[in-house]
Scaffold this active site. Structure first.
Site, PDB file in Angstrom:
ATOM      1  N   LYS A 191      20.407 -12.374 -73.552  1.00 12.62           N
ATOM      2  CA  LYS A 191      20.112 -11.249 -74.754  1.00 12.62           C
ATOM      3  C   LYS A 191      21.600 -10.975 -75.190  1.00 12.62           C
ATOM      4  CE  LYS A 191      18.661  -8.083 -77.581  1.00 12.62           C
ATOM      5  NZ  LYS A 191      19.961  -7.990 -77.717  1.00 12.62           N
ATOM      6  N   GLU A 269      26.439  -4.420 -63.696  1.00 10.51           N
ATOM      7  CA  GLU A 269      27.949  -3.668 -63.597  1.00 10.51           C
ATOM      8  C   GLU A 269      27.984  -2.739 -64.771  1.00 10.51           C
ATOM      9  OE1 GLU A 269      32.482  -4.814 -65.386  1.00 10.51           O
ATOM     10  OE2 GLU A 269      30.945  -6.394 -65.233  1.00 10.51           O
ATOM     11  N   CYS A 303      35.016  -1.736 -69.621  1.00 15.45           N
ATOM     12  CA  CYS A 303      34.535  -0.524 -68.550  1.00 15.45           C
ATOM     13  C   CYS A 303      35.597  -0.397 -67.436  1.00 15.45           C
ATOM     14  CB  CYS A 303      33.391  -1.120 -67.698  1.00 15.45           C
ATOM     15  SG  CYS A 303      33.165  -2.986 -67.533  1.00 15.45           S
ATOM     16  N   GLU A 401      32.945   8.622 -69.559  1.00 14.91           N
ATOM     17  CA  GLU A 401      33.634   7.378 -70.102  1.00 14.91           C
ATOM     18  C   GLU A 401      33.961   7.586 -71.599  1.00 14.91           C
ATOM     19  OE1 GLU A 401      33.426   2.769 -69.093  1.00 14.91           O
ATOM     20  OE2 GLU A 401      31.674   3.787 -69.528  1.00 14.91           O
TER      21      GLU A 401
END
Length: 498
Positions: A191, A269, A303, A401
């Site tokens: 996906k 992750e 990330c 973040e």
């Protein structure tokens, strides 16, 4: 604000068009959504529509799961050598069509051309690595405490793997997951992110050419509205043995909770809040260049990008001055200009998030030394490379973040202070520090609470090394031979009365 431009479909060059596809790939066939609905894919650098993809839902995903489950019945018994050949052929085709893949990434992810090319090379490397690692998935024979008994341990594939991938690296995040899963003997339902489905479909066209049997690899595309339903089905289905997800910590926690009812294998992750520490013994020029490369890759949308910069007081002024000069030299823009280093943010929501984080910091006393606003002269999703100082713990940029081209700088005086500040977060994906003190290097590398640590080094990702985090940055590892472990289980076989 600035006027919204009227966009028209972009004209894709014929040499790239052959990898563009407006159908999903299920059971070896190119299919539309059962509803026949589609969604548009746009270039974030220009806003132009570059194509459409099927807007699938859970019913379509169920078809993909059923196909993958049926294919697993035979694929799991394919020899390691045979799986290796399939993967190698897929890799060879990716290399052959490198420029076409890079152009699709550039168009749908908005990446500068050189960065898009680098991602293809990087993403290809995982398929090459796992094609070689396939034949080294080994078990063990364990010495038995009983003379007439043999203890065998085999590694077997877990089954159908649901792979949910992000938009920031639409090629590499698929190859990193699918390469390992296929090497292990699993089948896949992929996906891709709503913003970047065309790269996934291009990869499936090459997988089809590589000869993978029907149902071994499948791609289900959807708009943002249908994504939760597909994700829930992957978590709930008894036919799906494991989920591998790269994305936000918030969504990762939802998947973690959802998978618990079936005690499903899970690899996550998730988001980071990476520190970047520069000690007084560091080579400042090297640290500045490393900061630019690590922070502004993909406009900060990575990330493992550093979020919080801790600079020793003795070199603080020198570092900041040099960093500002390097930021000023960065070139923003879109298109095929080889000198462009900073592209757009992926979508309006991401642009608004970065803008709000900077505005919140400024409203609470942060100083903007450079940047701090959008760059509409380049496009509505461009944001200027930004450097903030005087950051306080009540500012959102302190804990969240940013996922954008924003540097937050802090000053410190001791090693203990720097480590404490660096570890003062619920995230623990990556961390960076620069030092020429050998003893300090070993001390700090051990103390930083991260899964990936760069010492005098900004390039951390490679197919040969394990990638993953600690704390709320995730579970499991991707890449390296450890990446295959997420898709295998150990079977202990006891042979008695020998």
């Amino acid at each position: 604000m600035f006027a919204v431009k009227t966009f028209r479909p972009v004209q894709v060059q014929p040499r790239t068009m052959h990898l563009f596809n407006n159908k999903a790939y299920i059971n070896g066939e190119w299919v539309s959504a059962k509803s026949n609905k589609v969604f548009e894919v746009t270039n974030p650098a220009t806003g132009e529509v570059i194509g459409t993809a099927p807007d699938m839902d859970a019913a379509d995903a169920q078809h993909a799961i059923d196909s993958a489950s049926k294919a697993f019945a035979t694929w799991q018994y394919t020899t390691a050598k045979r799986r290796s050949l399939y993967l190698r052929h897929w890799f060879d085709l990716m290399v052959k069509h490198h420029e076409s893949l890079a152009k699709i990434v550039r168009l749908e992810a908005g990446k500068p051309v050189m960065e898009a090319r680098h991602e293809i090379t990087y993403g290809n490397s995982f398929v090459e690595f796992f094609s070689e690692e396939t034949r080294r998935i080994q078990g063990a024979i364990i010495p038995s405490p009983v003379a007439n008994k043999k203890i065998l341990v085999e590694k077997q594939p877990i089954g159908v793997a649901g792979l949910i991938t992000p938009w920031n690296f639409p090629h590499a995040m698929i190859t990193r997951k699918a390469g390992a899963a296929l090497a292990a003997g699993c089948t896949c339902v992929i996906k891709p992110a709503e913003d970047t489905p065309l790269t996934a479909l291009a990869l499936m066209l090459l997988a089809q050419q590589a000869g993978f049997p029907k149902g071994v690899v499948n791609v289900v595309t959807s708009s943002r509205g249908n994504a939760p339903g597909i994700g829930n089905l992957l978590c709930d289905s008894h036919l799906v043995a494991g989920i591998s997800f790269t994305g936000s910590t918030q969504v990762g926690k939802l998947l973690y909770k959802r998978c618990s009812s079936r005690v499903k294998r899970l690899a996550l992750e998730l988001g980071g809040n990476a520190p970047f520490i520069v000690y007084k013994s560091a080579d400042v020029d090297s640290a500045v260049k490393g900061a630019i490369a690590a922070k502004f890759r993909n406009s900060g949308q990575a990330c493992i990008a550093p979020n919080r910069f801790f600079i020793h007081s003795d070199i603080y002024d020198s570092f900041v001055e040099k960093l500002i000069n390097e930021i000023k030299a960065l070139k923003m823009g879109s298109g095929e200009d080889l000198e462009v280093q900073i592209g757009p943010l992926i979508n309006q929501a991401q642009f608004e998030k970065v803008s709000s984080l900077v505005q919140d910091a400024v409203s609470k006393g942060a100083k903007v030394l450079i940047g701090g606003k959008g760059a509409p002269q380049h496009g509505r999703l461009f944001y200027e490379p930004t450097l903030l100082t005087d950051i306080k713990d009540d500012m959102m940029v302190y804990t969240e973040e940013v996922f954008g081209p924003v540097v937050n700088i802090f000053r410190f005086d001791s090693e203990e202070e720097s480590v404490a500040m660096a570890n003062n977060t619920e995230r623990g994906l990556a961390g960076y520090f620069y030092s020429q003190d050998v003893s300090q290097i070993f001390r700090v590398a051990r103390k930083l609470e991260v899964g990936i640590c760069g010492v005098n080094q900004d390039m951390l990702s490679t197919a040969e090394a394990p990638v993953g985090g600690v704390k709320e940055s995730g579970l499991g590892r991707e890449g390296s031979h450890q990446g295959i472990e997420e898709f295998t289980y150990l079977k202990y076989i006891a042979l008695g009365n020998l």
